[in-house]
Structures are given as structure tokens and as C-alpha cells.
Design a protein around this motif. Structure first.
Motif, PDB file in Angstrom:
ATOM      1  N   UNK A  71       0.821  -1.206   0.000  1.00 39.36           N
ATOM      2  CA  UNK A  71       0.000   0.000   0.000  1.00 39.36           C
ATOM      3  C   UNK A  71       0.849   1.248   0.000  1.00 39.36           C
ATOM      4  N   UNK A  72       0.339   2.296  -0.656  1.00 39.03           N
ATOM      5  CA  UNK A  72       1.027   3.579  -0.623  1.00 39.03           C
ATOM      6  C   UNK A  72       0.933   4.152   0.780  1.00 39.03           C
ATOM      7  N   UNK A  73       2.005   4.697   1.258  1.00 37.78           N
ATOM      8  CA  UNK A  73       2.091   5.182   2.636  1.00 37.78           C
ATOM      9  C   UNK A  73       2.061   6.689   2.630  1.00 37.78           C
ATOM     10  N   UNK A  80       6.221   7.763   0.829  1.00 34.14           N
ATOM     11  CA  UNK A  80       7.536   7.130   0.811  1.00 34.14           C
ATOM     12  C   UNK A  80       7.819   6.604  -0.578  1.00 34.14           C
ATOM     13  N   UNK A  81       8.998   6.861  -1.125  1.00 35.44           N
ATOM     14  CA  UNK A  81       9.312   6.371  -2.467  1.00 35.44           C
ATOM     15  C   UNK A  81       9.193   4.853  -2.564  1.00 35.44           C
ATOM     16  N   UNK A  82       8.476   4.409  -3.568  1.00 31.87           N
ATOM     17  CA  UNK A  82       8.344   2.983  -3.896  1.00 31.87           C
ATOM     18  C   UNK A  82       7.734   2.154  -2.762  1.00 31.87           C
ATOM     19  N   UNK A  83       7.062   2.796  -1.786  1.00 31.79           N
ATOM     20  CA  UNK A  83       6.577   2.056  -0.616  1.00 31.79           C
ATOM     21  C   UNK A  83       5.721   0.849  -0.973  1.00 31.79           C
ATOM     22  N   UNK A  84       4.728   0.958  -1.871  1.00 31.07           N
ATOM     23  CA  UNK A  84       3.906  -0.227  -2.140  1.00 31.07           C
ATOM     24  C   UNK A  84       4.689  -1.346  -2.805  1.00 31.07           C
ATOM     25  N   UNK A 155      -1.518  -3.307  -5.267  1.00 32.64           N
ATOM     26  CA  UNK A 155      -1.014  -2.039  -4.751  1.00 32.64           C
ATOM     27  C   UNK A 155      -2.214  -1.162  -4.411  1.00 32.64           C
ATOM     28  N   UNK A 156      -2.332  -0.784  -3.147  1.00 33.12           N
ATOM     29  CA  UNK A 156      -3.512  -0.038  -2.713  1.00 33.12           C
ATOM     30  C   UNK A 156      -3.208   1.439  -2.503  1.00 33.12           C
ATOM     31  N   UNK A 157      -4.280   2.232  -2.584  1.00 33.85           N
ATOM     32  CA  UNK A 157      -4.240   3.676  -2.286  1.00 33.85           C
ATOM     33  C   UNK A 157      -3.301   4.427  -3.220  1.00 33.85           C
TER      34      UNK A 157
END
Length: 1008
Positions: A71-73, A80-84, A155-157
Motif C-alpha cells: 500500500x502507498x504510505x 515514501x518512495x516505492x513504498x507499495x 497495490x492499494x491507495x
């Protein structure tokens, strides 16, 4: 710790979404068959996107698929870069450790930028291809992991996604071609306002045939009733269902909130305000629980338990009690690993965060930052620096926020997240004046910048250092407009500053950006830079300026000036130890040497640069050499040698994940394959513009090569499409020989082939008016030969002859082209040129260019048939020789699939009544077959449609005028027309175009 607490407000029954689940199941089945799938799932906040993904993930796991969720943070306003992707890859590593390790083998250093568990990130240099290189390796990693087992990547959000995540997702969805992979991405449709950065990405992905979008609608009244029944574990009262449906409007999350609130007896106190609805459950908590909700809300999408404990400052029992209250109220959920907490729904978190007072928000962020500084192990290592920067920035403490933002920019750069690097640098520039002088004085350029050559170690960081780093970061991530504005501001600041080297450096950056944006050639900017460094002692900036200037001259104005600039660049770079710059300058010098005729020395220079770059592990210089060396080998006709180098170059660029460079190498390989007659292999070498070739220039080169093959094979619709792509790619600012001359050549060839002689002549005149720069002979010789049929006047022929006299013939292939052009000119002027065609064929027989050899053999056969000896015995020998030449030419045309040329060979053979292998079968039915015309009558009708008399027809078909008259009479009878004019109209209507007119004026009929 509290993960087992029941979440009673969530219905155990999954309601509705049958169509959407069907689409997802279909995607899973297709992926299982080896066809990657991509789906974008949109819908308003609370409509049920996450629940749909969870249900599908459970079903996919039950069917044997490996499921990786990420998920996107959001941390305040920062992502955050590339988080998901990092989260999903981490989950994939847990699920398939051996498979992921094998797929990442050899590229762990680069892939560690996304998944730190793979090891230490590599230390490779940063450049425009850095981000694309990481993206290419990630795409190939996923393809390899999903080679034998279905993988679902969710990949969410996406509405919170950072720019680097958006770029990587776009690349992934455009390039996946193999593997049993399903990629899902969810986003809030109601958050995507006109200026939201996700909006252009969604528009781009909508155009991809491989991507499907699902938009989740709200629930119906019947579905709301079933959802309430699941939540309450009993059938609800119809009036209650009506009320909740009316107030929730079918939003699944609102239904849950209203159902629980009503069941707890507080429904009457609710207002229709969304914010009040979302906060009512928070306000029902004890004070400790409410405070815990506020702390979690400001910590980010997910907050680790140890970090919560440090920020809350409570005894462990009190902390657990507060968390339990929030979990029991269905506000918070434990993360799957049990190590942290998040809000059950992001809408509630946003409402709680928005309800904080400004001072309260700053204080909470300060506590988070101080806790993280005191114990950096409280959060994952790959998130630490950027989260700290976010906390300090939202704490509104410039003294702490400035160095934190700079640290975050360095961390983003190390992950090739150049968009985020630019974001943090711009934030640092905003904080610069607010930060205390003593804080700025402690900052050192070597710690935070690497774009501009480092000053003395003891020097303090300058605002201009940040601008330099931001300009380069903007260029790397494609934000060229922002980078251009930064260089403009920097040059204004430097106007009153005695720092010519820094000014020159910014002018070089501006030149590169102007070229990339199509605002000009960049020459004026380079001239400013050259003037600034003139007379200064040698240095890295001086060497870089000279190298860029030499490169500009090589592309736009090769000659003595370019040589001088390249030699000086090599000398200066060597003097100051700038090895990369030195090797780049030596490549420029090598190309110029080949173009000037010093072939062997130039090729040796390029080969040595390649070998040195490989030995010294300078991949970008090596890959450039893998482009330039074979290009120059091809230029002098040594296609086989070029192909051998290119095959190694393809493997090298593939190992280093260099997609743009791979596109250039594949383009060069396709060009050489076309030369040696391996057309099918060349077609396979063309790069899908959606897969590689992110650079506009590479796409344009591939489009030109596709057009060349399409014209040769008679697919004129495809040729039009590809030439249009090339024109869009190059535009007016790419007016360089390697681009505009092939484009002009193929545009002329297409106009000739389609019977548009006036347009072809106009294109030729424009090319001649523009002139041909030195060193462009590899492109000029073929253009002039192709354009002969377009030279409809004696003046144009004279101009072509004059232009050819200025072209070098230092390579065997150029000598062969010179002979070919001379023979074509004589033919256009009505001379058989038998001796000249014989010399031309002999020259090409020593070169490995079968299509060129076949075309010159066809011309020689024509000369033998029309201008041979008067002696009957010798004439018979000429016919035999012509028949053999046409047989050989026809065999090549058939093998290559060159239909127009095969037709031209067949037509000449039939005119002369020579036995040649039949022409290629037509793809579609003959348009005049129903009219009953014989093959000879079709030839006659073409000439009638061209306005030829019976005598002219007889001369062209090697028959008597009487026989021609008989054919014309038979044609008129079969067509049921009264005269030649009506017959010509019928011929045009059914598409029986006069072949001679397609090729130009009378006497120059066959395609060249």
C-alpha cells in the motif's frame, strides 16, 4: 498483540461485486495461461475497494497463487518512495524466497534500492537512465518470479503514491509481456481532482489495451440490507435499512458506521456531516483511547508499536489499555505482522488528523521526530530518513527540518527515486532562509550533493549547490520544465557573482534541457558556457563544457571545429583526471575520425574506449560505445562486424537494465540486419515503443527503420504511420543528419511508390536546399539514389550530380553508391549506361548487401534489354544474361518479401518475354480478374490508363504496334466501354494503377 480482537462492524458476508469478482477471476485465469494482466480499481472512499481486493486475494491464494500486497504510505503530506512495491516485494520474498532470490541473481545491488533485504544498494553513477534501469530490472524480476507460478501483485491507495511509484507502475504496465502475473492497483476516484498527479497517469494507462479499469459503484438497497444483516447477525428492520441506505447513499463504509451507531443507540444524535459521522466513534472512547487515536492519526498510514510507545509516553499497561479501547471500537487494526497499528479506514484517520489543532499537530510531529532520533531502530531502515524529514517538516522547526530534508534527498537519490529527491531538495530550498546561520554553516556539499564538481572539503553548502542538485534530479526524473526554471533562477543569482565555472556548468545543464524539451539545439547556451571558461585553468567543468560542445559539433556541424573541440576536451579531461568525461570525448573523436575518412584509426579509438570502459567498470560509457562503434562499422559497410558487437551490447545493456540504451542498440542491430538481407530478423529486433525506447530519439529511429521495411515490402499504410511517428519524435529541433536525412529519403520513396511525383520532387528540393553537412555521406548517398525518380527536371538532376561530387568515397560501400548514382543519373537522362551498370553490379557483388545487389542487377538487365548490341548473336547473349540477372533479382525479392520490387522485376521480364519465376502471390484477389483480362491485357490497360499510344505501348512491351492495337480492342470489348478514356477510368476505379507512373516520369519506371 491485539490482532485477535473481533471487528464486529465488518460484515462477515461479502456483498455484491459479482461482476467485478468475475473480471478479477477471468484475469487470474488469463494470467495462469501466461498472459500478464493489469487492472485498475477505482471508486470513492469507503465504497469497498480494499474488501474486494481482500476477497479476491483469498480466492487466488486458495487456487495456488502467490499474493503480495502493498500500500502507498502517507506521512502527513509526503509519500515514501516505492513504498507499495517495497512492501509487496517483501511479501513476495516471504512467500517465494528461493524463486525471488534466483530471479534477482546478479542484480541484487540495484534491486536492493526497492528491497533492502537483498543487500547493500549498488554504488553505480546517477544519470538519466538510472531510474529506467531500476524499472527494467524490476519488471524482469517479476516476469521471472511469475514464470512458473501465478503471482498477484496488489497495490492499494494509489492516490497517495509518490511520483517514483507512479512512474514504476506505468513502466510495469507498459512493458510486461510474459509471466503469470496479475497487477492490481486501487485508488480513490473522488480524490482525483483536475490537478491530481495521478490523473495524467490514469489517462495514459487508459490508452493501453493491456490495462482494464473497474469502477466500483455504490451498493443497492438490497445489498445494503444484506450488509447490515451480516453486521448485526440478524435480519434488520426494513425501516432501518431504508434510513441507513438513504443516509449512506450505498457507501459500504458509511453503512457500517451507521449500522453500528444505530445498534449502539446513538443514531439519532448523528448529523449528515461526514466529519461528524466519522468522529462519533472516536468521541465515544475514553480520553486515553481518543488520545491514542490522535497519536496514530498523525504518525502516518501505519505506526509501529514501539514508536507509539515512545511517543505516547505511557506505561505499557496503560498503552495496551488505550489501544484495546480503540481496537474494540473498530477504529484501529493491528497490522498483519502484529507489530504496528493502523486505522481500519483511512477516512477516519483523515478526519481525526483534520480535527487536530495546529499546535497539537506540530507537537505530535515533534514527539515522533524526537523519538525516532533517539532510537532509529523504531522504524524500518528504508523508511527512517524520509519519515524523520516528514515529521520535522510538519513540526515547523527549520533548524531540524533543513538537514532532515537534505538527508531524505540523499536517501531518495540512493534509491533512484529522483522525483522524491527533487521534492525534498525543493523543500530544503524553501527552508534555507528560515534555518539559523549556524545550522547552514555545519552543512557540507560532499554530504548532500554530487551533481556539481565538489569544492574544497571545508567549504559550506551553498544555496546554489542545492539548485545544481535539484536541476540534475529534475533532468533524471523527467521534470525538465522544473529543472529549466531552476537553472534560470540560478543563472540570475550568478549574474552578480564572480563564479564563471559554476555559471558555465548551469549553462551546460540549460543546453541539455533546452534540447530535451525541443526549445532549440542548445548551441547558444553552450556558447555562453564556452565563453565563461575561456582562459581559465583546466578543471572538471571546463572539460565537461568542451565535451558537450564537441558533441554538439559532431551532430550538427562536423568538421575541423568539431575535431579541435573533441581533442581539447580529451586533453583537459585527462589533465584533471575526469575519466568518464575523457572516454566520452574520445568516443566523439572516434566518430569524427570515421566520418572524415580516417576509418581504421577512428574504429580503433572507439573499440579501445569500449574495452577501457568495460575494464574500468564504467557502464554508461561502455553502453555508449556499444552504440557508437557498431554504428560506425555499419556506416562503412561492415555490417557483419557491427552485428557481432551489437549482440554483445544487447546482452551488456540487458544485464545493466538500460532500457533506452537497449533501444538504441536494437535499432542499430535492426539496421545492420536490413543491410545483410535478414529482414525477418530485423522486424523482430524492432523494439516495442511501449516496452523500451523511453527517449524520443530512440522511438523515432525505430519508426524510421520500420518505415523503411514497410516501403520495401509494399505496406504503405504502415509506412505512413511510422513516418508520422518519426516526425513527431524528431520535430524541428532534431534537424540532424542521422534523423532528417533518412526521414526525407523514406518520405520521398513513399511518395514515388504511391504515384505522387510532385510531392516527391518538392521533398527532394527541400532536402537539397537544406544542404548536407560533412560526414553525413552514409545517409546522403542512399537519399540521392532513392530520389532520382523524383528529379522531374534537368535542374534537379544537375543539383543531385553536383551534390554527389562533394561526397567522400573512402569506403567500399560509398564507392558502390557513387557508381550506382552515376548510372541512375545517366539512365534518367535516357542513356542505357550499360558499362556503368556493369561496374555498379560488380561493386555490390563484393559487398554483403543482397537487396542493393538485386536492384542494381535489375537495372543492368534493363540496360541489356534496351541498349544492348545490334548484333543478333550478341543480342541473344544479352537476353540470356538479362534473364539470369532477373532470375537472381527475383529470387532475392521473393526471399525478402519485397513485393513492389518483385513486381517490377516480373514486369520487365514479361515485357521482354523472358522466363522468370512468377511474381509473389497477391495478398488479396485480383480486382480485375472478374473482367476476364489476361496478364498481357492488364499490362496494356495500365499503359492505356497512363495515356500511352499503341506505338508507345508496343515499344514498352516489346511487341508490334499491330499486336498492341489488337490487345486494346480486346480490352475495350471485355470492359464494355467505347473508348480509351472510359477504359482508363475503369482501370483507376478497380485499382489497376499504371506501374510506370508510380515510379515517376516515362523512362524511369521501376522502383528504386
Amino acid at each position: 498483540m491485539l490482532a485477535s480482537v473481533d471487528t464486529r462492524s465488518v460484515s462477515p458476508v461479502f456483498v455484491g461485486r459479482a461482476d467485478e469478482l468475475g473480471a478479477l477471476d477471468d484475469a487470474l485465469a488469463r494470467a495462469g495461461a501466461g498472459e500478464p494482466q493489469a487492472l485498475l480499481i477505482g471508486g470513492e472512499a469507503g465504497v469497498g475497494k480494499t474488501r474486494l481486493v481482500e476477497e479476491f486475494a483469498s480466492a487466488a491464494s486458495a487456487r495456488g497463487a502467490a499474493v503480495a500486497l502493498g500500500g502507498c504510505v502517507e506521512i502527513g503530506a509526503d509519500g515514501l518512495p516505492f513504498a507499495p512495491f517495497s512492501t509487496a516485494l517483501r511479501a513476495l520474498r516471504r512467500a517465494l524466497p528461493a524463486e525471488l532470490a534466483a530471479a534477482a541473481a546478479g542484480q541484487e545491488g540495484e534491486l536492493a534500492r526497492l528491497l533492502p533485504e537483498l543487500g547493500e544498494p549498488g554504488t553505480g553513477r546517477h544519470d538519466e537512465e538510472g531510474m529506467a534501469r531500476l524499472f527494467e530490472l524490476t519488471a524482469r524480476l517479476l516476469e521471472r518470479v511469475a514464470a512458473d507460478r501465478t503471482v498477484v501483485l496488489a497495490l492499494e491507495d494509489l492516490h497517495w503514491a509518490d511520483a517514483s511509484t507512479r512512474h514504476l507502475l506505468s513502466y510495469l504496465l507498459r512493458t510486461l509481456r510474459t509471466g503469470r502475473l496479475v497487477v492490481l492497483a486501487t485508488y480513490r476516484a473522488d480524490d482525483i481532482h483536475r490537478r491530481h498527479p495521478l490523473r495524467p497517469l490514469l489517462a495514459e494507462l487508459d490508452r493501453l489495451r493491456t490495462v482494464r479499469r473497474l469502477e466500483l459503484a455504490r451498493l443497492t438497497r438490497e445489498e445494503v440490507g444484506r450488509q447490515i444483516a451480516g453486521i448485526l447477525a440478524q435480519e434488520p428492520d426494513p425501516a432501518q435499512v431504508d434510513a441507513i441506505f438513504r443516509r449512506s447513499d450505498g457507501n459500504a463504509f458509511f453503512v457500517e458506521e451507521l449500522a453500528v451507531a444505530g445498534n449502539q443507540g446513538c443514531c439519532a444524535g448523528l448529523t449528515d456531516s461526514l466529519r461528524d459521522l466519522l468522529l462519533v466513534r472516536v468521541e465515544a472512547l475514553p480520553e486515553a483511547g481518543q488520545q491514542m487515536a490522535r497519536i496514530v492519526a498523525e504518525g502516518g498510514s501505519t505506526v509501529e508499536y514501539r514508536l507509539l510507545a515512545a511517543v505516547a509516553g505511557l506505561a505499557e499497561d496503560d498503552l495496551i489499555a488505550a489501544l484495546r479501547a480503540a481496537v474494540n471500537a473498530n477504529l484501529l487494526l493491528a497490522t498483519p505482522d502484529g507489530d504496528g497499528y493502523r486505522f481500519r479506514h483511512s477516512l477516519v484517520r483523515e478526519a481525526v488528523s483534520d480535527d487536530l489543532l495546529p499546535g497539537e499537530r506540530s507537537r505530535l510531529n515533534r514527539r515522533y521526530a524526537e523519538a525516532l532520533e533517539a532510537d532509529p531502530t523504531l522504524v524500518p531502515a528504508d523508511e527512517r530518513v524520509m519519515r524523520l524529514a516528514g515529521y520535522w517538516c510538519h513540526a515547523h522547526d527549520p533548524a531540524k527540518a533543513l538537514p532532515a530534508a537534505l538527508d531524505a534527498s540523499v536517501a531518495a537519490r540512493s534509491r533512484r527515486a529522483y522525483s522524491e529527491q527533487l521534492h525534498f531538495l525543493e523543500r530544503a530550498m524553501e527552508l534555507w532562509e528560515s534555518a539559523p546561520d549556524e545550522v547552514r554553516a555545519r552543512l557540507r556539499p560532499a554530504d548532500y550533493t554530487e551533481a556539481y564538481p565538489a569544492p574544497r572539503p571545508e567549504a559550506s553548502l551553498r544555496y546554489l549547490d542545492l539548485m545544481a542538485e535539484a536541476a540534475v534530479a529534475g533532468r533524471y526524473c523527467g521534470e525538465r520544465e522544473r529543472a529549466l526554471k531552476i537553472t534560470k533562477r540560478a543563472l540570475r543569482l550568478l549574474a552578480d557573482d564572480d563564479d564563471p565555472l559554476r555559471s558555465a556548468w548551469f549553462w551546460v545543464q540549460r543546453s541539455r534541457l533546452v534540447r530535451a524539451l525541443g526549445r532549440g539545439s542548445g548551441r547558444e547556451e553552450l556558447a555562453e558556457a564556452q565563453e565563461l571558461v575561456r582562459g581559465l585553468p583546466p578543471g572538471e567543468v571546463h572539460a565537461e563544457v568542451l565535451t558537450h560542445a564537441a558533441n554538439w559539433f559532431m551532430v550538427h556541424a562536423p568538421g575541423p571545429g568539431a575535431f579541435e573541440a573533441a581533442e581539447r576536451a580529451v586533453a583537459y579531461a585527462r589533465m584533471v583526471g575526469a575519466r568518464d568525461t575523457e572516454l566520452d570525448a574520445r568516443q566523439i573523436l572516434g566518430v569524427l575520425m570515421v566520418a572524415s575518412g580516417d576509418t581504421e584509426a577512428g574504429l580503433a579509438e572507439l573499440a579501445e574506449v569500449k574495452d577501457r570502459a568495460l575494464a574500468e567498470d564504467i557502464p554508461m560509457v561502455a553502453v555508449n560505445a556499444y552504440v557508437n562503434l557498431p554504428s560506425e562499422l555499419e556506416a562503412v559497410g561492415r555490417s557483419r562486424e557491427a552485428m557481432a558487437v551489437l549482440e554483445r551490447g544487447v546482452a551488456f545493456a540487458g544485464r545493466h537494465g538500460l532500457p533506452d540504451s537497449q533501444a538504441w542498440i536494437w535499432g542499430n542491430l535492426a539496421e545492420s540486419l536490413l543491410s545483410v538481407g535478414r529482414w525477418d530478423d530485423a522486424a523482430r529486433a524492432f523494439v516495442d515503443p511501449g516496452r523500451m525506447g523511453l527517449a524520443v530519439g530512440a522511438k523515432g529511429v525505430h519508426a524510421i527503420l520500420r518505415a523503411e521495411l514497410a516501403i520495401a515490402r509494399g505496406d504503405f499504410a504502415e509506412a505512413h504511420e511510422q513516418l508520422a511517428v518519426a516526425r513527431d519524435c524528431f520535430g524541428s529541433h532534431h534537424h540532424t543528419a542521422q534523423h532528417h536525412l533518412p526521414l526525407a529519403r523514406h518520405s520521398i520513396a513513399l511518395a514515388i511508390a504511391e504515384g505522387r511525383p510532385e510531392e516527391a520532387a518538392d521533398l527532394l528540393e527541400r532536402a537539397l536546399d537544406a544542404g548536407f553537412q560533412p560526414g553525413a555521406q552514409r545517409y546522403v548517398w542512399p537519399l540521392l539514389i532513392t530520389a532520382i525518380p523524383a528529379a522531374t527536371t534537368g535542374d534537379l538532376l544537375a543539383r543531385i550530380r553536383a551534390a554527389s561530387r562533394r561526397l567522400p568515397t573512402g569506403a567500399a560501400v560509398w564507392q558502390a553508391h557513387a557508381l550506382w548514382l552515376r548510372a541512375e543519373l545517366l539512365r534518367a537522362e535516357g542513356h542505357p549506361a550499360l558499362e556503368e551498370w556493369t561496374e555498379t553490379v560488380t561493386a555490390f557483388e563484393h559487398l554483403e548487401r543482397p537487396y542493393d545487389l538485386a536492384r542494381t542487377r535489375h537495372r543492368l538487365a534493363e540496360a541489356l534489354l534496351t541498349g544492348g548490341t545490334d548484333d543478333d548473336g550478341d543480342r541473344e547473349n544479352d537476353r540470356d544474361r538479362a534473364a539470369e540477372l532477373l532470375r537472381l533479382a527475383h529470387a532475392v525479392a521473393t526471399h525478402l518479401g519485397a513485393r513492389p520490387f518483385a513486381d517490377a522485376v516480373d514486369l520487365l521480364a514479361r515485357r521482354a518475354r523472358l522466363a522468370v519465376v512468377p511474381a509473389l502471390p497477391q495478398c488479396s484477389a485480383d480486382p480485375v480478374e472478374a473482367l476476364g483480362l489476361t496478364s498481357r491485357e492488364r499490362d496494356v490497360l495500365r499503359l492505356v490508363a497512363a495515356g500511352r499510344t499503341n506505338r508507345q505501348i508496343a515499344e514498352r512491351l516489346f511487341i508490334s504496334p499491330k499486336t498492341a492495337s489488337v490487345h486494346v480492342s480486346n480490352i475495350l470489348a471485355k470492359l464494355g466501354v467505347s473508348g480509351r478514356g472510359e477504359a482508363a477510368a475503369v482501370a483507376h476505379r478497380v485499382g489497376l494503377s499504371p506501374t510506370e507512373e508510380q515510379a515517376g516520369a516515362e523512362g524511369r519506371g521501376a522502383l528504386t
